[in-house]
Write an enzyme that holds these catalytic residues in place. Sequence first.
Site, PDB file in Angstrom:
ATOM      1  N   SER A   6       0.910  45.379 -30.330  1.00  0.00           N
ATOM      2  CA  SER A   6      -0.516  44.802 -30.249  1.00  0.00           C
ATOM      3  C   SER A   6      -0.373  43.258 -30.728  1.00  0.00           C
ATOM      4  O   SER A   6       0.286  43.076 -31.767  1.00  0.00           O
ATOM      5  CB  SER A   6      -1.462  45.376 -30.932  1.00  0.00           C
ATOM      6  N   HIS A  31       0.122  44.759 -25.553  1.00  0.00           N
ATOM      7  CA  HIS A  31      -0.799  45.657 -25.631  1.00  0.00           C
ATOM      8  C   HIS A  31      -2.195  44.116 -26.026  1.00  0.00           C
ATOM      9  O   HIS A  31      -1.890  43.421 -27.133  1.00  0.00           O
ATOM     10  CB  HIS A  31      -1.364  46.298 -26.746  1.00  0.00           C
ATOM     11  N   ASP A  33      -5.822  43.022 -27.603  1.00  0.00           N
ATOM     12  CA  ASP A  33      -7.157  43.670 -28.062  1.00  0.00           C
ATOM     13  C   ASP A  33      -8.151  42.635 -28.076  1.00  0.00           C
ATOM     14  O   ASP A  33      -8.200  41.564 -28.608  1.00  0.00           O
ATOM     15  CB  ASP A  33      -6.933  44.117 -29.498  1.00  0.00           C
ATOM     16  N   MET A  35     -11.986  41.826 -28.889  1.00  0.00           N
ATOM     17  CA  MET A  35     -13.067  42.253 -29.519  1.00  0.00           C
ATOM     18  C   MET A  35     -14.196  41.165 -29.232  1.00  0.00           C
ATOM     19  O   MET A  35     -14.086  39.934 -29.182  1.00  0.00           O
ATOM     20  CB  MET A  35     -12.764  42.444 -30.905  1.00  0.00           C
ATOM     21  N   HIS A  64      -7.275  46.242 -23.925  1.00  0.00           N
ATOM     22  CA  HIS A  64      -7.985  47.250 -24.543  1.00  0.00           C
ATOM     23  C   HIS A  64      -9.446  46.465 -24.838  1.00  0.00           C
ATOM     24  O   HIS A  64      -9.501  45.544 -25.884  1.00  0.00           O
ATOM     25  CB  HIS A  64      -7.175  47.600 -25.865  1.00  0.00           C
ATOM     26  N   MET A  66     -12.784  46.030 -26.631  1.00  0.00           N
ATOM     27  CA  MET A  66     -13.844  46.629 -27.519  1.00  0.00           C
ATOM     28  C   MET A  66     -14.976  45.605 -27.450  1.00  0.00           C
ATOM     29  O   MET A  66     -15.280  44.887 -28.256  1.00  0.00           O
ATOM     30  CB  MET A  66     -12.906  46.588 -28.792  1.00  0.00           C
ATOM     31  N   MET A 135      -8.001  56.417 -30.119  1.00  0.00           N
ATOM     32  CA  MET A 135      -7.813  55.877 -31.292  1.00  0.00           C
ATOM     33  C   MET A 135      -7.564  56.420 -32.432  1.00  0.00           C
ATOM     34  O   MET A 135      -8.044  57.575 -32.610  1.00  0.00           O
ATOM     35  CB  MET A 135      -8.943  54.979 -31.686  1.00  0.00           C
ATOM     36  N   ASP A 173      -3.317  54.473 -30.495  1.00  0.00           N
ATOM     37  CA  ASP A 173      -3.456  52.956 -31.016  1.00  0.00           C
ATOM     38  C   ASP A 173      -3.765  53.185 -32.733  1.00  0.00           C
ATOM     39  O   ASP A 173      -5.169  53.582 -32.716  1.00  0.00           O
ATOM     40  CB  ASP A 173      -4.560  52.367 -30.217  1.00  0.00           C
TER      41      ASP A 173
HETATM   42  C1  DX5 Z   1      -7.453  47.812 -33.510  1.00  0.00           C
HETATM   43  C2  DX5 Z   1      -6.610  47.658 -32.237  1.00  0.00           C
HETATM   44  C3  DX5 Z   1      -5.243  48.076 -32.514  1.00  0.00           C
HETATM   45  C4  DX5 Z   1      -4.489  47.340 -33.686  1.00  0.00           C
HETATM   46  C5  DX5 Z   1      -3.334  48.329 -34.133  1.00  0.00           C
HETATM   47  O1  DX5 Z   1      -8.778  47.904 -33.103  1.00  0.00           O
HETATM   48  O2  DX5 Z   1      -7.144  48.383 -31.177  1.00  0.00           O
HETATM   49  O3  DX5 Z   1      -4.450  47.716 -31.224  1.00  0.00           O
HETATM   50  O4  DX5 Z   1      -3.859  45.706 -33.491  1.00  0.00           O
HETATM   51  O5  DX5 Z   1      -2.697  47.637 -35.206  1.00  0.00           O
HETATM   52  P1  DX5 Z   1      -1.847  48.390 -36.075  1.00  0.00           P
HETATM   53  O6  DX5 Z   1      -0.636  48.950 -35.352  1.00  0.00           O
HETATM   54  O7  DX5 Z   1      -1.375  47.604 -37.271  1.00  0.00           O
HETATM   55  O8  DX5 Z   1      -2.661  49.515 -36.609  1.00  0.00           O
HETATM   56 ZN    ZN Z   2      -5.813  48.200 -29.266  1.00  0.00          ZN
END
Ligand code: DX5
Ligand code: ZN
Length: 213
Positions: A6, A31, A33, A35, A64, A66, A135, A173
């Site tokens: 990620s 990956h 993220d 948000m 991903h 969110m 998750m 994740d």
């Molecule tokens: C959290 C993200 C993850 C995050 C994972 O909302 O979806 O992808 O980056 O990070 P680690 O591996 O540090 O938990």
């Molecule tokens: Zn993620």
Amino acid sequence: MLVAPSILSADFGNLANEVKAICEAGCDLVHVDVMDGHFVPNLTIGPVVVSAVAKATTKPLDIHLMVENNSFFVDLFAPLKPGYISFHIEEEKHPHRLIQKIRSLGIKPALTLNPHTPPEAIEFLLGDIDMVLLMSVNPGFGGQKFIPSVIERAKRLKALIKKHNPSCLIEIDGGVNDQNLNQLREAGVDIVVAGSYVFGHQAGYKAAIDSLK
Ligand code: DX5
Ligand code: ZN
């Protein structure tokens, strides 16, 4: 085990080189993220920054979402030709319709489930998707503690996948590291997302990715 670092934990001041480095270190997916500050209490990156990631990567992007308005964000990211786009089942009134839309754009559709959502919630969508993202933390931040109940959810999901769509992959994740990896593998997980573990590893990205594989 496939590994999807990620980039949330990457050095954003050096993002293109970070992406090249994880690809050279042998990752399978990158990956990303996304948000929106509404669905989760954090705000990350949009298509302007992700287009730089798309130029730097030699591996498929695993986006991903969110966010609250999934369909709008699918339209924003589709031109970057990601491998997968996943969206949260908790935030979509018409998941079946959105899955068809993602596939019609030439992208593999995936569904994401928060820590409280049982796999049975998506039983009748499994035939239409290529991956389920479970998750193992509450979405929003990297570096959180792994929630162990995801193991039971992964086992239950695996049984449903066998029944409805054996080629559908399971991705986990949040809080993944070399300590919980074996449990995940035994539960039938195919892909792990790892942010802080990969980008914070003392011995470098290749050692981190190899230790998960
Ligand atoms: C959290 C993200 C993850 C995050 C994972 O909302 O979806 O992808 O980056 O990070 P680690 O591996 O540090 O938990
Ligand atoms: Zn993620």
